[in-house]
Design an enzyme around this catalytic site. Structure first.
Site: not given
Length: 323
Positions: A236, A265, A284
């Site tokens: 994360r 993000e 990601h």
């Protein structure tokens, strides 16, 4: 026929999951596309369940859903959902716990191998008439290199298994796992992050994001690492101080990094880390493969149905105390 359960799907669900809902005559779904919070609040008024991918589910949405019985997350991360608000009402948050663990573990090994083998640099040089870059920049074997895995859950354990197959020496830091369990997996348990960092060639994060792991790796930790070491994060964003990482990569405190997740993000194109050659990045996507998408969608729907059928699986519930 009994009344139908209403499942709210804030993001379109892959047919592998949607088909489970469609096969039931007691389920009806409402799919929204990039909804605003106000649209979510309105739709939540009649829902019994929420099957969500990336849309945030804040307290306001949860409080607007008097019939809500479960929130099922398409993936394993859950910082986009207000777990405290769910727990206060006795509502489980379920995740697709087993769906992408192999994918993330493989992506971690991809980073380790690509960084060690100088794959980006060699590829670019070979395409640009610099065939002899191999004399200037030495690739490394990962055999006998020391890897620290922070977090020994579903993903960390699988990273360890793969790293051991490459003859790496694997240490594990996880205060919630018994030392005997770590040793049984062929790894060495460690308890002090700062003390062990100077010994590691690779450090890889696989722990949840929480108050105790935000900025887990900061200026002091990066300064403690070997100048030849690499840092990897496929867990994360926000667990690495990105400004400190930029400084460490530009000053030579560490050799390189593999980063799949970011504090914000999507990151801006002008993100400072993107200006560096000694970092590999991905969007990601560590847990996103053709296979894992199908598994995530299926388990997301399965988790909803299990709760609605009165058969919740505690292994996939984040707030197990509500079951």
């Amino acid at each position: 026929m009994k009344n139908k359960f209403h499942v709210l799907v804030p993001d379109k669900l892959n047919p592998a999951g949607q088909s489970l809902f469609d096969a039931r005559d007691d389920i009806e779904t409402t799919t929204l596309h990039f909804p605003t919070e106000d649209e979510l609040v309105a739709a939540a008024a009649t829902c019994d369940a929420i099957a969500v991918q990336t849309t945030k589910i804040p307290r306001r949405v949860i409080e607007a859903a008097p019939n809500l019985k479960v929130v099922s997350r398409h993936g394993v991360g859950y910082d986009s959902v207000d777990v405290e608000a769910l727990t206060e009402r006795g509502i489980p948050l379920c995740v697709a716990a087993s769906s992408n663990m192999v994918s993330v573990a493989e992506h971690t090994l991809y980073f380790i191998l690509a960084l060690a083998k100088k794959s980006v640099e060699f590829d670019h040089a070979t395409r640009n008439d610099n065939f002899w870059i191999k004399r200037q920049m030495g690739a490394q074997d990962i055999a006998e290199k020391s890897l620290l895995i922070v977090g020994f859950g579903r993903i960390g354990t699988r990273v360890a298994k793969r790293a051991l197959a490459f003859d790496m020496k694997v240490s594990v830091l996880d205060p919630y796992i018994e030392d005997d369990t770590i040793k049984a997996a062929g790894c060495t348990p460690v308890s002090n992050l700062d003390a062990v960092l100077p010994q590691m060639d690779f450090v890889s994060l696989h722990c949840p994001k929480s108050a105790e792991t935000v900025n887990l790796i900061g200026k002091a930790q990066l300064a403690a690492m070997k100048p030849t070491a690499h840092l990897i994060n496929t867990a994360r964003g926000g667990m690495i101080d990105e400004a400190a990482l930029y400084d460490a990569l530009t000053s030579g405190d560490i050799a390189g990094a593999g980063i799949d997740v970011f504090a914000v993000e999507p990151p801006k194109p002008e993100h400072p880390l993107f200006q560096l050659d000694n970092i590999m990045v991905s969007p990601h996507s560590a847990g996103v493969t053709e296979q894992s998408i199908l598994r995530m969608a299926y388990q997301t729907a399965e988790n909803v149905l299990n709760v609605l059928d009165g058969k919740p699986d505690p292994n996939v519930a984040i707030n197990k105390e509500v079951l």
